[in-house]
Design a protein around this motif. Structure first.
Motif, PDB file in Angstrom:
ATOM      1  N   ASN A   1       0.827  -1.208   0.000  1.00  0.00           N
ATOM      2  CA  ASN A   1       0.000   0.000   0.000  1.00  0.00           C
ATOM      3  C   ASN A   1       0.860   1.257   0.000  1.00  0.00           C
ATOM      4  O   ASN A   1       0.532   2.258  -0.621  1.00  0.00           O
TER       5      ASN A   1
ATOM      6  N   PRO B   1     -11.990   9.229   5.886  1.00  0.00           N
ATOM      7  CA  PRO B   1     -11.272   9.254   7.153  1.00  0.00           C
ATOM      8  C   PRO B   1     -10.023   8.389   7.210  1.00  0.00           C
ATOM      9  O   PRO B   1      -9.297   8.456   8.193  1.00  0.00           O
ATOM     10  N   TYR B   2      -9.721   7.582   6.194  1.00  0.00           N
ATOM     11  CA  TYR B   2      -8.562   6.723   6.318  1.00  0.00           C
ATOM     12  C   TYR B   2      -7.286   7.531   6.558  1.00  0.00           C
ATOM     13  O   TYR B   2      -6.447   7.158   7.390  1.00  0.00           O
TER      14      TYR B   2
ATOM     15  N   PRO C   1     -17.001  12.687  10.614  1.00  0.00           N
ATOM     16  CA  PRO C   1     -18.449  12.734  10.852  1.00  0.00           C
ATOM     17  C   PRO C   1     -18.806  12.743  12.329  1.00  0.00           C
ATOM     18  O   PRO C   1     -19.800  13.341  12.727  1.00  0.00           O
TER      19      PRO C   1
ATOM     20  N   ASP D   1     -13.107   3.174  -9.891  1.00  0.00           N
ATOM     21  CA  ASP D   1     -12.289   2.459  -8.904  1.00  0.00           C
ATOM     22  C   ASP D   1     -11.832   1.078  -9.351  1.00  0.00           C
ATOM     23  O   ASP D   1     -11.472   0.225  -8.534  1.00  0.00           O
TER      24      ASP D   1
ATOM     25  N   ASP E   1     -16.253   2.507   9.893  1.00  0.00           N
ATOM     26  CA  ASP E   1     -14.973   3.198  10.086  1.00  0.00           C
ATOM     27  C   ASP E   1     -14.644   4.124   8.920  1.00  0.00           C
ATOM     28  O   ASP E   1     -15.021   5.282   8.929  1.00  0.00           O
ATOM     29  N   VAL E   2     -13.948   3.612   7.898  1.00  0.00           N
ATOM     30  CA  VAL E   2     -13.525   4.470   6.793  1.00  0.00           C
ATOM     31  C   VAL E   2     -14.463   4.246   5.607  1.00  0.00           C
ATOM     32  O   VAL E   2     -15.402   3.464   5.670  1.00  0.00           O
ATOM     33  N   ILE E   3     -14.190   4.933   4.523  1.00  0.00           N
ATOM     34  CA  ILE E   3     -15.020   4.781   3.330  1.00  0.00           C
ATOM     35  C   ILE E   3     -14.686   3.454   2.652  1.00  0.00           C
ATOM     36  O   ILE E   3     -13.520   3.139   2.411  1.00  0.00           O
TER      37      ILE E   3
ATOM     38  N   LEU F   1     -20.275   4.943   3.377  1.00  0.00           N
ATOM     39  CA  LEU F   1     -19.684   6.021   4.167  1.00  0.00           C
ATOM     40  C   LEU F   1     -19.955   5.868   5.653  1.00  0.00           C
ATOM     41  O   LEU F   1     -20.987   5.305   6.043  1.00  0.00           O
ATOM     42  N   PRO F   2     -19.063   6.402   6.497  1.00  0.00           N
ATOM     43  CA  PRO F   2     -19.340   6.382   7.935  1.00  0.00           C
ATOM     44  C   PRO F   2     -20.379   7.431   8.309  1.00  0.00           C
ATOM     45  O   PRO F   2     -20.416   8.506   7.714  1.00  0.00           O
TER      46      PRO F   2
ATOM     47  N   GLU G   1     -13.061   0.735  -2.535  1.00  0.00           N
ATOM     48  CA  GLU G   1     -12.487   2.024  -2.120  1.00  0.00           C
ATOM     49  C   GLU G   1     -11.430   1.698  -1.088  1.00  0.00           C
ATOM     50  O   GLU G   1     -11.734   1.061  -0.063  1.00  0.00           O
ATOM     51  N   PHE G   2     -10.208   2.115  -1.362  1.00  0.00           N
ATOM     52  CA  PHE G   2      -9.070   1.711  -0.545  1.00  0.00           C
ATOM     53  C   PHE G   2      -9.330   1.958   0.935  1.00  0.00           C
ATOM     54  O   PHE G   2      -9.679   3.062   1.344  1.00  0.00           O
ATOM     55  N   CYS G   3      -9.131   0.915   1.729  1.00  0.00           N
ATOM     56  CA  CYS G   3      -9.471   1.010   3.148  1.00  0.00           C
ATOM     57  C   CYS G   3      -8.402   0.402   4.042  1.00  0.00           C
ATOM     58  O   CYS G   3      -8.660   0.093   5.199  1.00  0.00           O
ATOM     59  N   GLY G   4      -7.193   0.225   3.512  1.00  0.00           N
ATOM     60  CA  GLY G   4      -6.127  -0.225   4.394  1.00  0.00           C
ATOM     61  C   GLY G   4      -5.629  -1.613   4.089  1.00  0.00           C
ATOM     62  O   GLY G   4      -5.815  -2.158   3.005  1.00  0.00           O
TER      63      GLY G   4
END
Lengths: 215, 543, 320
Positions: free
Chosen positions: B69, B144-145, B232, B378, C141-143, C158-159, C181-184
């Motif tokens: 990543n 938020p990441y 949020p 995406d 948590d995240v998107i 979405l959160p 959607e990239f989330c870790g």
């Protein structure tokens, strides 16, 4: 005919004549000011969005700002813009001392502005009216009351940094004035500093009502 | 003077390291950027090779998911902020713009040097970020990441913030230069089209970059102080970040392509020895694209949860930014009609551009179409699209410009034979790597995936093989270009027979460009009435 | 998993897919025509007009008729494409009134689905064929982003907000569900399955409480759950350490904890780790395990515990 042996020492080699140099400087400075407007513009957009989502918080929180101090600062900056313009006028009239005095007053007024802000900031720190996770003040009703102060510190903080930059520039211009770098034929750097200073003043004139006078 | 490397040129004078560190000569600043930006390109390319290596198999080959990543994030961030945005304007623009205008320098030479040092500072901060935990958010830093991850987001975004000022000052400098420093008689419509391209770019640089600056600043403040604008739980909105971010980053892609298109206009005209077709259309389209580019940012966000009406408006406007680009392509093809075409390296890259950028632009149509974008967003289709436009477009144009101006910059010619080998490898390698990714995307392969389902492996492996061919092409190019600096044949004033003023100087040019400001007696592409004097060695001279 | 190979688009498995594909191919063919013209003409000109001794080239730099044509034709084409795409998009955004509503929760790094009657599944979305299904989605948590290629459906998750999408499946089968959607770290592991069954099978499955074969011996049931509830995303079954520690040969042994103490891995510790994972984190691991409170019924927890116990013998019971 222009005598080449009398080329002004301030004319840089890549410009054909003084007029071209001066016009270039003015165009360049206006474009720079435009970028500053866009920089602050982003924050104004953030303010608008935040305010549209949380009108109650903005209303409840803004009463904790000191309108008198804010108004004082507004007057201070407006006068400083006048003295800045007078400094340019003085150099146009070849009045070196008057130029220095006017620049000096501008600088002093800028310092007054920052001192007033210092008092405002320390009062807020004392009360816990701080941005984000540092917020601890209990006196504002609504969820997420820190929002107002977050935006307040962001925008006035960025503005304050620009005041500091302006002060440094004015100080430098004053030093150059003492060294006789300027004359009625060449005072472009003073003029450009003036343009910048007017923008910094103008931004505050928008910030003042948006934070201190709403509701 | 014609077939020798010019003595007493800007490279040799003034002597000494101080002459380079404190230079106010736009040509030297262009060369400084050349070294910096090429190192950035090598670094970004290195990350790319590692990414494609890991993707040979769905299982771990080299690195774990976290490191992967970081690798794709760094590849994107380095390539965009350290390489592609500065590339053409800061290297070729700095070098050629004043020459093309018949000027002695840019309007603000000290600001130009400052731009360079700011670039260096930004790069150092980015490297610092690299070594203190790097970033794993993707170059887009979505919240938020990005506000929660423990990697070095702050230093990397601060690096991008600093680099933004380098870009702004370059743009500011170019706008004033173009307005005020044109040689007497050079009206706006007698300027070369590369200048128009730089002008459109500069407008975007000046207007859009500050908004990126404030966006990154907000992200940094969010991470340090927790103001909550994108959180949020604290009354903020993560999608707001996307709006702020793309408001800059969409116009940014036109910062990348407009100067490239300017180069293509030069190269196609010179190497067809023919008047450019539709000069005004091309010139105005540069401005038109600059303007409309600010209105379409939401096409990156059709599925973000934004209102359908907003998506509709953005989709509609997006199509209209494609039309001027298409018109330019048709104009270039028409320029070649009844031309006198010479397939030297710059022209090979120009033709490459036409082929690859057309694919890039046409695939943008799929993505601007709302119902189709739902499927393609995406996925690898997007990755392929932006590589075709940014690499197949901007980088090919950059290479065309590099090969076009290399003899002017150094006074020497490179090996045409090796240039053809490299160009072919790059063309083939590029298509192998990225065309495959269109298919991966339509078949549903999401982007930013460390591992993937077995059914996607054949295409992934093929794409990775392509990256090796591509890499080999670039290595060969680096070798012959560097060799040319020291051992190339003297190029003479005008090896290509161009009519623009940059070729009226010696090769390399003297420090002050022109002994006498050239008189404007014809347009930049008047090959029908003026015969240029070409100094490229004839077959006999080459022995 | 349906991994039937297709060259370009995956097999159409929803009502909207054919419309999306039709537009896709229209753009593709129109684009190919334009592209071919550009490439063929360029090649032709390069071959025909090579540099010769000819002194000057033509000064023609304008042709009004041609320029109008090559501006107007693309403009007309894109207007067609825009309208067509917009109409398809509106269909995708207007949910039919009689749709079955399923709540979707995305989190790092798995999907969970809440059915109207209280059934909850992890990473498996079971739906009936030929019936519209509405997905009400949010993230913990995240998107994230919900993507089923075969349905041509996608929407960000979405959160603290709901997003909505819908589909109507037209073929029975099992289809890939990707997070896009990239989330870790676990972004590429966040793969689920959409199972389209007949209406009768769907209703029966709901009746049963979406059980996975609770009539199996506990270790086997547990083994299936270990995969179905996405435990294996972070606790690798091959014994390697990953986001979470391997659970092979762990039962009955002592493990060091983040706070410096030790604990024995018994039934209570395992149960506590599933329901309140932050309380006793094994040393050397990040506190990222999500809670399974509400996602596992008691008998499922018992089965998982039985499965983990069975890993001590060095054998893994077979499962599908």
């Amino acid at each position: 005919m222009h005598d080449p042996s009398a080329t002004p020492h301030h004319l840089e080699h890549h410009f054909a004549d003084v007029e071209q140099q001066r016009e270039s400087a003015k165009l360049g400075m206006w474009i720079f000011l435009l970028t500053e407007v866009l920089l602050f513009g982003g924050l104004f957009v953030a303010y608008s969005i935040y305010r549209a989502w949380n009108p109650d918080i903005f209303h409840n929180a803004h009463v904790h700002l000191d309108v008198t101090l804010g108004a004082l600062n507004t007057v201070v900056l407006i006068i400083s813009s006048v003295t800045m313009a007078l400094a340019i006028r003085s150099m146009q009239l070849d009045l070196k001392r008057a130029t220095l005095i006017n620049l000096g007053i501008t600088l002093a007024l800028a310092l007054v502005f920052l001192i007033v802000k210092y008092f405002e900031y320390s009062h807020k720190i004392h009360l816990g009216q701080l941005p984000g996770k540092f917020y601890s003040f209990e006196g504002v009703a609504g969820s997420n009351p820190h929002i107002f102060f977050s935006i307040y510190f962001l925008m006035t903080g960025l503005h304050g940094i620009h005041i500091l930059g302006g002060m440094a520039t004015i100080g430098w211009i004053m030093w150059r004035t003492t060294r006789d770098h300027f004359s009625p034929e060449y005072y472009t750097p003073i003029e450009m500093t003036g343009l910048y200073w007017h923008l910094v003043d103008l931004i505050w004139i928008f910030l003042f009502p948006l934070f201190y006078l709403i509701g | 003077m014609n077939n020798q490397v010019a003595q007493h040129n800007y490279l040799s004078e003034p002597r000494g390291i101080k002459g380079w560190l404190y230079t106010l000569d736009h040509k030297r600043i262009g060369v400084l950027y050349l070294f910096g930006v090429m190192i950035a390109f090598a670094l970004g390319g290195f990350f790319a090779m590692l990414v494609r290596l890991e993707l040979l198999s769905p299982n771990k080959i080299l690195v774990d998911a976290d490191t992967y990543n970081q690798l794709f994030t760094l590849h994107g961030a380095v390539m965009i902020f350290l390489f592609i945005i500065p590339s053409i304007p800061a290297i070729l623009g700095n070098f050629a713009l004043p020459l093309m205008l018949g000027a002695k320098d840019v309007a603000f030479p000290r600001l130009n040097l400052a731009s360079w040092y700011i670039y260096v500072l930004g790069t150092l901060i980015a490297l610092f970020s690299l070594f203190t935990g790097a970033v794993d958010t993707g170059w887009t830093f979505y919240t938020p990441y990005s506000t929660q991850t423990s990697t070095s987001v702050i230093s990397m975004t601060f690096a991008a913030f600093v680099l933004g000022f380098s870009s702004i000052f370059t743009g500011l400098n170019f706008i004033v230069t173009i307005h005020k420093l044109r040689a007497p008689g050079m009206t706006w419509f007698k300027m070369p089209l590369f200048v128009w391209g730089l002008y459109g770019t500069a407008i975007i640089q000046v207007l859009a970059t500050p908004v990126l600056g404030i966006t990154l600043l907000l992200l940094i403040v969010e991470r340090t102080v927790g103001i909550g604008i994108f959180d949020p739980a604290m009354g903020g909105d993560p999608v707001l970040f996307q709006h702020f971010f793309w408001f800059y980053s969409h116009p940014a892609v036109y910062i990348m392509i407009l100067p490239g298109m300017g180069i293509i206009s030069e190269v196609i005209s010179v190497f067809s020895r023919k008047k450019i077709f539709g000069y005004k259309a091309i010139a105005f389209s540069s401005l038109g694209i600059a303007f409309v580019s600010f209105l379409v940012w939401g096409h990156h966000m059709f599925l973000s949860g934004q209102a359908e009406l907003a998506s509709m408006i953005f989709s509609f406007l997006t199509f209209f930014v494609g039309i001027p680009s298409g018109i330019k392509v048709f104009n270039w093809v028409a320029t070649m009609y009844k031309g006198s075409i010479d397939l030297k390296a710059p022209m090979l890259y120009g033709l490459s551009f036409l082929f690859l950028f057309s694919i890039g632009g046409l695939t943008g149509i799929f993505l601007g179409t709302l119902s189709v974008d739902v499927h393609l967003h995406d996925t690898y289709f997007i990755v392929a699209h932006f590589h075709y436009t940014m690499m197949g477009g901007t980088v090919m144009a950059f290479l065309a410009g590099l090969h076009y101006w290399w003899p002017k910059i150094w006074g020497r010619l490179y090996s045409e034979g090796w240039a053809r080998v490299a160009a072919l490898l790059i063309f083939i390698g590029f298509n192998m790597t990225f065309f495959t990714q269109f298919l991966l995307g339509t078949q549903g392969m999401p982007r930013r995936y460390y591992s993937y389902l077995d059914q996607y492996q054949p295409l992934h492996a093929f794409s990775s093989f392509g990256s090796w061919v591509l890499g080999l092409g670039f290595i060969i190019m680096a070798i012959y270009l560097i060799e040319a600096i020291f051992r190339g044949r003297p190029a003479g004033d005008n090896p290509w027979g161009s009519l623009t003023f940059d070729w009226r100087t010696t090769s390399p040019p003297s420090p002050h460009n022109f002994d006498e400001i050239p008189k404007v007696t014809h347009g930049p592409y008047d090959y029908d009435t003026v015969t240029p004097v070409e100094t490229y060695p004839t077959e006999k001279e080459q022995g | 998993m349906d991994s039937s190979f297709t060259t370009i688009m995956p097999p159409q498995s929803s009502t909207i897919a054919s419309e999306v594909d039709a537009l896709f191919y229209f753009i593709l063919y129109a684009g190919l025509v334009i592209f071919s013209i550009v490439v063929v003409l360029s090649a032709l000109f390069v071959l025909k007009y090579r540099r010769s001794k000819r002194a000057k080239t033509s000064g023609v730099d304008h042709n009004t008729a041609l320029e109008i044509v090559w501006t107007a034709v693309p403009t007309v084409l894109i207007i067609i494409v825009f309208i067509w795409g917009f109409r398809g998009f509106m269909k995708m955004n207007v949910v039919p009134k009689d749709a079955i509503e399923i709540k979707v929760t995305g989190q790092k790094w798995f999907w969970s689905f809440d059915y109207p009657d209280g059934v909850t599944t992890v990473n498996e979305l079971v739906v009936p064929i030929d019936k519209p299904v509405k997905l009400l989605m949010s993230s913990k948590d995240v998107i994230h982003s919900f993507f089923v290629p075969q349905f041509r459906v996608k929407m960000d998750v979405l959160p603290n907000r709901y997003t909505v999408t819908w589909f109507e499946a037209t073929r029975q089968g099992t289809y890939n569900l990707f997070c896009t959607e990239f989330c870790g770290k676990g972004h590429s592991e966040m793969i689920g399955a959409v199972k389209v069954v007949s209406n009768e099978d769907y209703l029966a499955w709901l009746e049963e409480g979406a059980s996975l074969g609770s009539d199996l011996p506990p270790e086997e049931f547990g083994a299936r759950l270990f995969v179905a509830k996405a435990c294996n995303t972070c606790h690798k079954m091959d014994g390697s350490s990953s986001t979470g520690p391997s659970l092979n040969n762990i039962f009955g042994h002592s493990v060091p904890l983040e706070d410096g103490t030790e604990t024995t891995v018994d039934e209570n510790y395992l149960r506590e780790s599933m329901l309140n994972p932050m309380s006793k984190v094994v040393a050397g691991y990040q506190p990222v395990m999500p809670t399974y409170q509400g996602l596992l019924r008691n008998h499922e927890i018992d089965a998982l515990i039985a499965y983990i116990k069975s890993l001590n013998k060095g054998e893994e019971p077979t499962h599908e």
